[in-house]
Structure formats: structure tokens, C-alpha cells
Enzyme design. Structure first.
Site, PDB file in Angstrom:
ATOM      1  N   TYR A 174      -9.744 -22.694 -61.933  1.00 50.32           N
ATOM      2  CA  TYR A 174     -10.703 -21.691 -61.463  1.00 50.32           C
ATOM      3  C   TYR A 174     -10.442 -21.330 -60.001  1.00 50.32           C
ATOM      4  O   TYR A 174     -10.415 -20.148 -59.622  1.00 50.32           O
ATOM      5  CB  TYR A 174     -12.110 -22.250 -61.645  1.00 50.32           C
ATOM      6  CG  TYR A 174     -13.235 -21.315 -61.314  1.00 50.32           C
ATOM      7  CD1 TYR A 174     -13.508 -20.207 -62.108  1.00 50.32           C
ATOM      8  CD2 TYR A 174     -14.071 -21.568 -60.231  1.00 50.32           C
ATOM      9  CE1 TYR A 174     -14.574 -19.366 -61.823  1.00 50.32           C
ATOM     10  CE2 TYR A 174     -15.143 -20.740 -59.936  1.00 50.32           C
ATOM     11  CZ  TYR A 174     -15.386 -19.640 -60.733  1.00 50.32           C
ATOM     12  OH  TYR A 174     -16.447 -18.814 -60.440  1.00 50.32           O
ATOM     13  N   LYS A 178      -9.313 -17.680 -58.660  1.00 52.78           N
ATOM     14  CA  LYS A 178     -10.143 -16.962 -57.702  1.00 52.78           C
ATOM     15  C   LYS A 178      -9.396 -16.686 -56.401  1.00 52.78           C
ATOM     16  O   LYS A 178      -9.617 -15.652 -55.751  1.00 52.78           O
ATOM     17  CB  LYS A 178     -11.430 -17.744 -57.436  1.00 52.78           C
ATOM     18  CG  LYS A 178     -12.373 -17.790 -58.638  1.00 52.78           C
ATOM     19  CD  LYS A 178     -12.696 -16.415 -59.176  1.00 52.78           C
ATOM     20  CE  LYS A 178     -13.835 -16.415 -60.168  1.00 52.78           C
ATOM     21  NZ  LYS A 178     -14.119 -15.070 -60.706  1.00 52.78           N
TER      22      LYS A 178
END
Length: 322
Positions: A174, A178
């Protein structure tokens, strides 16, 4: 009520629930016609019944309030589906003006136990999904600008996370996705500026279905709006999509709980030059080892202090602006 987006059209991905839903409703409230994208999900019993419900329900909310909206249930991580999504907005509304990339999933695990599928799926939905829609929207705006002989109107609002800024030990996939989205955003901002397009990225903190486990220990207030409600994030997205934000491009903003923080770009802290043609191990040891010797233990490039941002808890930062 002021409607700065009246006559504009928008796409919001992952808009069936949570942040995307709040953002779609806000854009519609500000006057935009909205394509509500959300991947169709199976029913609770595993059947396909009601699979298109999330996007269609948000469309109903917008239409009930007097707005214009339609649903799209394709997977934005699929290149062809993303192209169809942009083409749908252009075909139905005559143009596309605003793209809000929000769709995402979580597959949290420590790096030493993460599976290949857990890595690939998060990178695919978040990072590739952002690229796919951006690629086709960018081509649309470039052609519009060339046809008009001047700037078009285009706004991209991408979604990163404090997990990228602060470093999240249990979310390597993640955090990487991001961080990639931030790089994609700044590159896009520079590439499309001459066509009249801006691209910015937000790091929201919100209680949604995707983050319910992350914020499980933070209780909801007895009264008033939850500081983690998606409704705190949506107004910033609406603003960045509006003409008022024309001079804001390639920027990163943290938003939650009635607070917006403008994050400064990285600065070069120190520069060391070799006294020879190139560095030797000994010379690097002589300059870098003492440089880091006095640094706090555990300090990294990650900005963990961002996690302490709260409305009313900040005194002065940067130029002293609260």
C-alpha cells in the site's frame, strides 16, 4: 447555493461507498454531472445479485437531490475498462473536465510474509488504476486543447496516503503504491500544465469500509460529525476540481477532521563532495558516519510526525500559517 462546477463533468472512481461516495456527492452538489464508478460486488451470499448496487445507489442519491449522474461498474485496473469509463463520460456529457481517482483495496501484511498476489493486487488497483484513467483523460484533454488552439479545462485529484508519508510497517504494498501515485501526479502535473490541466494529490484520513480495521481503536464521538468522516475530505476535492484552484498544481495535501495541511516538497539536507575523482569507502565513512551519528535512533526519510496532525493541535509550521 453557489455551483462553481455547473456545466462541468466528472468521474469519481471507487465511488460506491466511503470517500468516493462523499466526493461524488460533493461534486454533484457543486453542479458537476458525475460518472460514479465502482466495481460491481457480489451479494453477501456470494451470488451476483445486487452487484451493481453501490454505484447505482449513489447515482440515485445524486438524482434525488436534483443532480445528474450515471453509473459505471468496470474495473479501473483494467486498461480497456478505464478507456471505456472516460469514453462514457465524454459520450454522455460531451466532455470530461474532472477526474478523481479514489478506487483502492487493502491487503495488509508484513513484508516478510506478504504473498505475490497481495503485492500485485494492491499495486494493480491503486497505482495502475490511477495510471489507466489518467492516461485516457490526459489524451482527451490534449486533443481538446489542440482543437481549441489553447488551454482546455482539466482537473485531476489523486489519492495517496499518510502510509506513504509516514512509512507503514504492515503495508509495504500500500505504501509503495501510494508513493507511486505521488510520482505519477507530479509527472502528470508537469506534462499537462500547458494544456490547461492541473493534477494534485491528497492524503485523506477517513473511516471507511476499507479502513475500518485500521481505525478500530478510535471511537466515534457521541455527537457531532466523526473527525474521521469522509465528509471532511470531500470539500477539498471539490475545491481542487474548481476554477478557484487553477494555480494549484502538482501539490500534496493531507486532509481530515476539519484540517488541511500543505506538505512541502523534500529538501536537500546535506551535500558531500569527494576530494578525489570519486568516493572511496574510507572517504564515505569519514563524511557520512559522523553525519548520521547524532541523528535520533530509528529516524528515516519517512515523516512519521504527519500522523500527529490534528485540528487545533498545530501551533506554527513552515511560514507560520496555521
Amino acid at each position: 447555493m453557489s455551483q462553481p462546477l455547473k456545466g462541468r463533468s466528472a468521474i469519481v472512481t471507487g465511488a460506491g461507498r466511503g470517500l468516493g461516495r462523499a466526493e461524488a456527492l460533493e461534486l454533484a452538489r457543486l453542479g458537476a454531472a458525475v460518472v460514479v464508478n465502482d466495481l460491481g460486488r457480489p451479494g453477501r451470499d456470494g451470488s451476483g445479485e445486487g452487484s451493481a448496487a453501490p454505484a447505482e445507489e449513489v447515482v440515485r442519491e445524486i438524482r434525488t437531490a436534483g443532480g445528474t449522474a450515471l453509473a459505471h461498474t468496470g474495473d479501473v485496473s483494467d486498461f480497456a475498462a478505464a478507456r471505456d469509463l472516460v469514453e462514457l463520460a465524454v459520450t454522455e456529457f460531451g466532455t470530461l473536465d474532472i477526474l478523481v481517482n479514489n478506487a483502492g483495496i487493502l491487503r495488509d501484511r508484513m513484508v516478510f510474509s506478504m504473498t505475490e498476489e497481495e503485492w500485485d493486487s494492491v499495486i494493480r488497483v491503486h497505482l495502475k488504476g490511477h495510471f489507466n484513467t489518467t492516461r485516457f483523460a490526459a489524451a482527451h484533454w490534449r486533443e481538446r486543447s489542440k482543437a481549441a488552439g489553447g488551454p482546455a479545462y482539466g482537473r485531476i485529484v489523486n489519492t495517496s496516503s499518510e502510509a506513504f508519508l509516514a512509512g507503514s510497517a504492515g503495508q509495504p504494498n500500500y505504501a509503495a503504491a501510494k508513493g507511486g501515485i505521488v510520482g505519477l501526479t507530479t509527472s502528470t502535473a508537469l506534462a499537462l500544465a500547458k494544456y490547461g490541466v492541473t493534477a494534485n494529490v491528497i492524503c485523506p484520513r477517513a473511516r471507511t469500509r476499507m479502513t475500518e480495521d485500521v481505525f478500530a481503536g478510535l471511537g466515534r464521538p457521541g455527537e457531532g460529525l466523526d473527525p474521521l468522516a469522509p465528509e471532511h475530505v470531500a470539500p477539498l476535492v471539490g475545491y481542487l476540481a474548481s476554477p478557484a484552484a487553477a494555480r494549484i498544481n502538482g501539490q500534496l495535501l493531507v486532509v481530515h477532521g476539519g484540517m488541511v495541511a500543505v506538505v512541502e516538497r523534500p529538501r536537500v539536507q546535506a551535500v558531500f563532495e569527494s576530494k578525489q575523482e570519486t568516493f572511496s569507502h574510507e572517504e564515505l565513512d569519514a563524511v557520512l558516519t559522523p553525519h548520521y551519528a547524532g541523528r535520533p535512533e530509528g529516524e528515516t526519510f519517512a515523516a512519521a510526525e504527519v500522523l500527529g496532525l490534528r485540528r487545533g493541535a498545530v501551533t506554527e509550521v513552515g511560514d507560520g500559517t496555521r
